[in-house]
Each structure stands twice: as structure tokens, then as C-alpha cells.
Design an enzyme around this catalytic site. Structure first.
Site, PDB file in Angstrom:
ATOM      1  CG  HIS A 144       2.255  -1.297  -1.336  1.00  0.00           C
ATOM      2  ND1 HIS A 144       3.099  -1.031  -0.080  1.00  0.00           N
ATOM      3  CD2 HIS A 144       0.871  -1.364  -0.727  1.00  0.00           C
ATOM      4  CE1 HIS A 144       2.461  -0.859   0.732  1.00  0.00           C
ATOM      5  NE2 HIS A 144       1.073  -1.033   0.399  1.00  0.00           N
ATOM      6  CD  GLU A 145      -2.172  -2.090  -2.406  1.00  0.00           C
ATOM      7  OE1 GLU A 145      -2.945  -2.850  -1.819  1.00  0.00           O
ATOM      8  OE2 GLU A 145      -1.990  -0.765  -2.338  1.00  0.00           O
ATOM      9  CG  HIS A 148      -0.576  -5.210   1.395  1.00  0.00           C
ATOM     10  ND1 HIS A 148      -0.482  -5.368   2.778  1.00  0.00           N
ATOM     11  CD2 HIS A 148      -0.786  -3.988   0.983  1.00  0.00           C
ATOM     12  CE1 HIS A 148      -0.078  -4.176   3.277  1.00  0.00           C
ATOM     13  NE2 HIS A 148      -0.395  -3.317   2.138  1.00  0.00           N
ATOM     14  CD  GLU A 224       0.017  -0.700   4.468  1.00  0.00           C
ATOM     15  OE1 GLU A 224       0.588  -0.241   3.330  1.00  0.00           O
ATOM     16  OE2 GLU A 224      -0.710  -1.616   4.371  1.00  0.00           O
TER      17      GLU A 224
END
Length: 291
Positions: A144-145, A148, A224
Site C-alpha cells: 500500500h505504501e 502511494h 487511499e
């Protein structure tokens, strides 16, 4: 959440400081020499607005390291640290970005990525997250990071913040000029901006800066969902990310230290500043996604 909150707070502080410096350098006197010069003010607002956002972006990584107390894993000390570094390396290769710096910080379950450039970023996870999740769930959070970073979210948020800053700087000085003119009505002996202008613009830079943060937070919540989908794509399936979100939703967040308890945001106002959508919505979005 740490990534965006730090960026927003740093940005508000930078814009406020730039505004004070501009006042000390006499910029406001130039803008109001013959009435308020709106064209010059707009140019000034653009420089201040995007300048503040870009400065915030460029210092985001060192500020995040300092504020969260991140310990970089330059030389893994155990098997767990080696696994984290190797997992980040593998995910970064899949996402086609440079290897980020990897760090650990003490605290409740959390993780963040930051940095001005895709090939020079930082990914950090908390001890609470490492202790409370399975390796598969941790990998999903790391994915997930990484997503980003790969999506360029920090740069996108910088552009959005720059636009909002421009409105803040422009409006604060228009309102400040109106307030100052009202307070000095009938005073024909004075020239240049008065104390009412300076006080109003400083206060409004901060107040409107937090109002603009609501808009930035709204955009952040939408980013997100993309990062969740990106993590699922990097993992090759959705379930690990869904499990990680469910785990986060079931974890009790740590209590705020007494020193910062007054700054805790809860209730309806907190939802406006929330940088992340509700866990349930994020899980539902993954469930409904194709693939």
C-alpha cells in the site's frame, strides 16, 4: 495518515512563516501602495502558495524521520528486519521505482511513505504493526505504501496544496486589506498597511490554511482507495490487503500522550480532517473491484 497530516501541518507552518517574512521585507507595503493591486497580489499568492507546498514536499522526509523517531534499517540486525528490507525491495521492483529507505518507529499500528521523488522515498512501519500482523498482512501494508510512492501521491497532493495555498494567501490579504481600511476609516494621514492588515493576514493564513486542509484531506481519502488497489495488484490478490485492513479496524489505537491530548481530533469535525476513508468502505471497494 502520518504522511499527509505531517505534510498539511508543515505546509500551514511554512506558509505562515513565509507570510511573516514577506511582511518584514515590505512586500505587503508594495501590494497596497496605491490601493490593493490585485494582479500583483495574485502573482505573489501563486509564488507563496506553490513555494510553500514545494518546500513542504522537499523537507517531508527529514521532518517525518524526526517527528516519528524513525530508525533506518541500513544494516539489518535480525531476520525480521532483513525480511522487511527484502520485501520492500521486491515490491519496489514490481512497482518500477527506486529502492526506498526503510525504517521502523515505536508506536501504535501505523505505516507511512513519504519523499519528494519516486526514486528517493522513505517507507516506515511501526513496532505495533509488526507485532500485531502476520507477514502476509505486513507485506500488504508495505505494498500500500509503495503504491502511494508509485502513484506519485505526494506530488499530486503538493499540486493540490499549492492551489489551496494560493487561495489562502490571496483571500487573507484581500480580507486583511478590507479590515485595515475599515479600522482606519477617516485617517487620511496614514499610508501603507496598518496593524489591522498585518494581524488579520497572519491569523487568516493559519485559519484558512486549516480550512484548506479539509479539501486536501478529501483528495487524500480518494487516493487511499487507489493505494489499496495498488497493493492488491502488487500482491497478485486482494485478500491480504483486505485482511490487513480488517486487522487495523479491530486494533485499538494507542491513547494520545497528555502533552498532545488537546490536539486530538474526534467526532464530526475529525471526519472532515480525516485523511483516510473508513476501513469498512476500503474493504468494500476491494471486494467490489474486478480481479
Amino acid at each position: 495518515m502520518k504522511r499527509i497530516l505531517l505534510f498539511i501541518l508543515t505546509n500551514v507552518a511554512v506558509v505562515a512563516v513565509l507570510g511573516i517574512v514577506a511582511s518584514l521585507l515590505g512586500v505587503n507595503r508594495f501590494l497596497t501602495a496605491n490601493g490593493l493591486n490585485l494582479s500583483a497580489l495574485l502573482g505573489f499568492a501563486l509564488i507563496m502558495g506553490f513555494g510553500g507546498a514545494i518546500i513542504s514536499l522537499l523537507i517531508s522526509k527529514p521532518v517525518a524521520k524526526w517527528s516519528a523517531g524513525v530508525r533506518l534499517i541500513n544494516d539489518p540486525q535480525n531476520a525480521d528486519e532483513a525480511w522487511i528490507v527484502e520485501t520492500v525491495r521486491r515490491l519496489a521492483d514490481k512497482a518500477q521505482i527506486g529502492m526506498p529507505e526503510v525504517g521502523i518507529f515505536e508506536g501504535e499500528p501505523n505505516a507511512f511513505a513519504t519523499g519528494a521523488f519516486k526514486n528517493s522515498s522513505l517507507v516506515a512501519v511501526s513496532t505495533g504493526l509488526l507485532q500485531g500482523m502476520t507477514k502476509e498482512e505486513i507485506e500488504a501494508v508495505l505494498g500500500h505504501e509503495i503504491a502511494h510512492v508509485a502513484n506519485g501521491d505526494m506530488v499530486t497532493m503538493t499540486l493540490i496544496q499549492g492551489v489551496m495555498n494560493t487561495f489562502v494567501v490571496f483571500l487573507s490579504r484581500v480580507i486583511g486589506y478590507a479590515v485595515d481600511s475599515f479600522l482606519r476609516k477617516g485617517d487620511s494621514n496614514s499610508s501603507g498597511p496598518g496593524i489591522g492588515y498585518y494581524v488579520s493576514t497572519i491569523v487568516l493564513d493559519i485559519v484558512l490554511g486549516f480550512a484548506a486542509a479539509i479539501v486536501v484531506a478529501w483528495f487524500s481519502r480518494h487516493r487511499e482507495f487507489r493505494a489499496d488497489a495498488g497493493a492488491a495488484q502488487l500482491m497478485g490478490r486482494k485478500q491480504p490487503m483486505m485482511n490487513a485492513l480488517a486487522r487495523l479496524g479491530g486494533m485499538q489505537p494507542g491513547e494520545l500522550p497528555k502533552a498532545v491530548e488537546a490536539m486530538g481530533i474526534t467526532g464530526s469535525i475529525g471526519k472532515l480532517f480525516a485523511t483516510h476513508p473508513p476501513i469498512e468502505e476500503r474493504i468494500a471497494a476491494l471486494q467490489n473491484a474486478q480481479g
